[in-house]
Enzyme design. Sequence first.
Site, PDB file in Angstrom:
ATOM      1  N   GLN A  54      -7.956  -0.661   4.152  1.00 55.41           N
ATOM      2  CA  GLN A  54      -8.683  -1.227   5.286  1.00 55.41           C
ATOM      3  C   GLN A  54     -10.140  -1.534   4.958  1.00 55.41           C
ATOM      4  OE1 GLN A  54      -7.383  -2.353   7.899  1.00 55.41           O
ATOM      5  NE2 GLN A  54      -5.411  -1.328   8.107  1.00 55.41           N
ATOM      6  N   CYS A  93       2.033   0.690  11.353  1.00 55.39           N
ATOM      7  CA  CYS A  93       3.085   1.216  10.498  1.00 55.39           C
ATOM      8  C   CYS A  93       3.848   2.350  11.163  1.00 55.39           C
ATOM      9  CB  CYS A  93       2.488   1.711   9.181  1.00 55.39           C
ATOM     10  SG  CYS A  93       1.566   0.436   8.312  1.00 55.39           S
ATOM     11  N   GLY A  97       0.801  -1.214   0.000  1.00 60.06           N
ATOM     12  CA  GLY A  97       0.000   0.000   0.000  1.00 60.06           C
ATOM     13  C   GLY A  97       0.832   1.262   0.000  1.00 60.06           C
ATOM     14  N   THR A  98       1.964   1.239   0.686  1.00 62.83           N
ATOM     15  CA  THR A  98       2.796   2.441   0.752  1.00 62.83           C
ATOM     16  C   THR A  98       3.337   2.820  -0.617  1.00 62.83           C
ATOM     17  OG1 THR A  98       3.414   2.122   3.063  1.00 62.83           O
ATOM     18  CG2 THR A  98       4.928   3.398   1.706  1.00 62.83           C
ATOM     19  N   SER A 125      -3.967  -3.517  -0.264  1.00 65.30           N
ATOM     20  CA  SER A 125      -2.783  -4.265   0.159  1.00 65.30           C
ATOM     21  C   SER A 125      -3.180  -5.685   0.514  1.00 65.30           C
ATOM     22  CB  SER A 125      -2.145  -3.572   1.366  1.00 65.30           C
ATOM     23  OG  SER A 125      -0.960  -4.225   1.774  1.00 65.30           O
ATOM     24  N   ALA A 126      -2.347  -6.651   0.101  1.00 64.47           N
ATOM     25  CA  ALA A 126      -2.700  -8.059   0.249  1.00 64.47           C
ATOM     26  C   ALA A 126      -2.783  -8.508   1.702  1.00 64.47           C
ATOM     27  CB  ALA A 126      -1.696  -8.932  -0.506  1.00 64.47           C
ATOM     28  N   HIS A 127      -1.862  -8.046   2.547  1.00 64.10           N
ATOM     29  CA  HIS A 127      -1.787  -8.619   3.889  1.00 64.10           C
ATOM     30  C   HIS A 127      -2.886  -8.131   4.820  1.00 64.10           C
ATOM     31  CE1 HIS A 127       0.241  -5.352   6.402  1.00 64.10           C
ATOM     32  NE2 HIS A 127       0.316  -4.843   5.190  1.00 64.10           N
ATOM     33  N   THR A 185      11.207  -7.263 -11.738  1.00 70.32           N
ATOM     34  CA  THR A 185      10.680  -8.614 -11.900  1.00 70.32           C
ATOM     35  C   THR A 185       9.552  -8.861 -10.903  1.00 70.32           C
ATOM     36  OG1 THR A 185      12.835  -9.414 -12.636  1.00 70.32           O
ATOM     37  CG2 THR A 185      11.261 -11.065 -11.852  1.00 70.32           C
TER      38      THR A 185
END
Length: 388
Positions: free
Chosen positions: A178, A326, A72-73, A198-200, A238
Site C-alpha cells: 500500500q 481481501c 502480494g499474498t 503488488s501491481a494492481h 512459466t
Amino acid sequence: MSSARTYLDHNATSPARPAVREAMVHALCVAGNASSIHAEGRRARAAIEQARDEVAALVGAASQDIIFTSGGTEAANTLLAGGLSFHGAQPARLVVLATEHPCVLEGHGFAADRVSHAPVNGDGVIDLDWLRADLDANGPALLALQLVNSETGVIQPVAAAAELLHAGGGVLVCDAVQAAGKLPLDMAAHGADAMFISAHKIGGPQGVGAIALGGGFVTLDTRLLRGGGQERGARAGTENVAGISGFGVAARIAATELEHNVNHCRELQHLAERRLREIAPDVVIFGEGAARAPNVTAFAAPGFSAQTLLMQCDLRGIALSSGSACSSGKVRRSHVLEAMGVTKDIAGGAVRISTGWNSTEADIARFADVFAACVAGARERRGALAGA
C-alpha cells in the site's frame, strides 16, 4: 441521476492505467516462452527483464534481486515460509504487527509458539518500546512490518524498527503493497532486508507481484513453487509475460509521477475530511494522530453501520470499502481497529475512502452529497422515533 460510477476504492484495486493496458496487449502478441532461446523467446525474456528493471527502480533494489510472483499474498507467504536466511542464518521466531494484512498474519510458516504479536497504540503505530523489550528478552527475530496499513493508511516507523532488529541480529520483511506509488520507497533507507509489492495497487494488472531481496546477504532457501528454474530458481512456473510487462509500466509511472500523485491525493484527502466534519461533526477518523498515506481516510460516524452506508453509497453509484477487500465479501469487525482499541460500536461503522490516479474533486463532492443525504435521513428517522 447520472449512471456514471464513482470509484473510491483504490486500496482494494486501482484501475489499470491506459498505458498498462496497451503494454499488456502488446505483450500478448509475443508468441514465445521466456525460457526458449529462439527469437520469440528472447523477445519475451526482454520484456520481463525490462519490467524487472522498472520494478527494481521503484523500490530501490538491484534488478537481480527482484522475484516476480502472482501477487502480494504469494510474496508474503514465500518470504515468511521459514526459509529466509540473513547472512546464512534463518530466524528461529517471527514477530508480526497485530495490524498486519491477513496474508502475513495467516500466511507464515512458523509454529504458533514461535510467533509474537507486536501491539500498536491507539493510532495504529507499532510500540517500539515493546519491540525493544521483546528482542532483549527473546533474542533475534524476523519482523514482518507493513509500511502503510491498507485500512487506515497509517505509516509505520519501519527504519526505526529495522535499527532495533539489526542491532540484535534480526531481519525485517516489509509489506510495501500500500506504500508503492504513495510514498518514496528505498530498501536501504527503510532498512528492509526484503520487501514486497503488488501491481494492481498502482494501476497495474491483478495477479502480479514482486519480492525484492536486500542484496547477497538475504537469500530464499525455501521455494513455495518448485519445478523449472524460472526467476533464477526462486519461483518455478512459466512467467506471466503480459502481466509482468503491465507491472513494469505501472511501476515506471508510479515512480515518475510520485510527487504529483502524492500532492493530488493529499488535496482530495483534506477535502474529504473537511466535508466529513461539516456533515457529521462527531465523525471519527482512524489513525488521525499518526502519519498517514495521502490517499486514505478511514472513518466512522457514530450511529451508522458500515453495511448500511456502503449499500446506500453503492445504490447511488459510489464504490467504497469497509476495510481490506481481501477479507470482505462480508462486512465484519476489523482486526486492525480491534488492535487499536476501537470500541465495537464505532468499529462497526468503519468505512474507507481511498483515492488514486484517476480520482477527482468531483468524486469527493459526489460522495459528500450522498453521505450528507444519509446523515439527514438518519436524523429524520431518529427524530420520528423520539416523537412517537
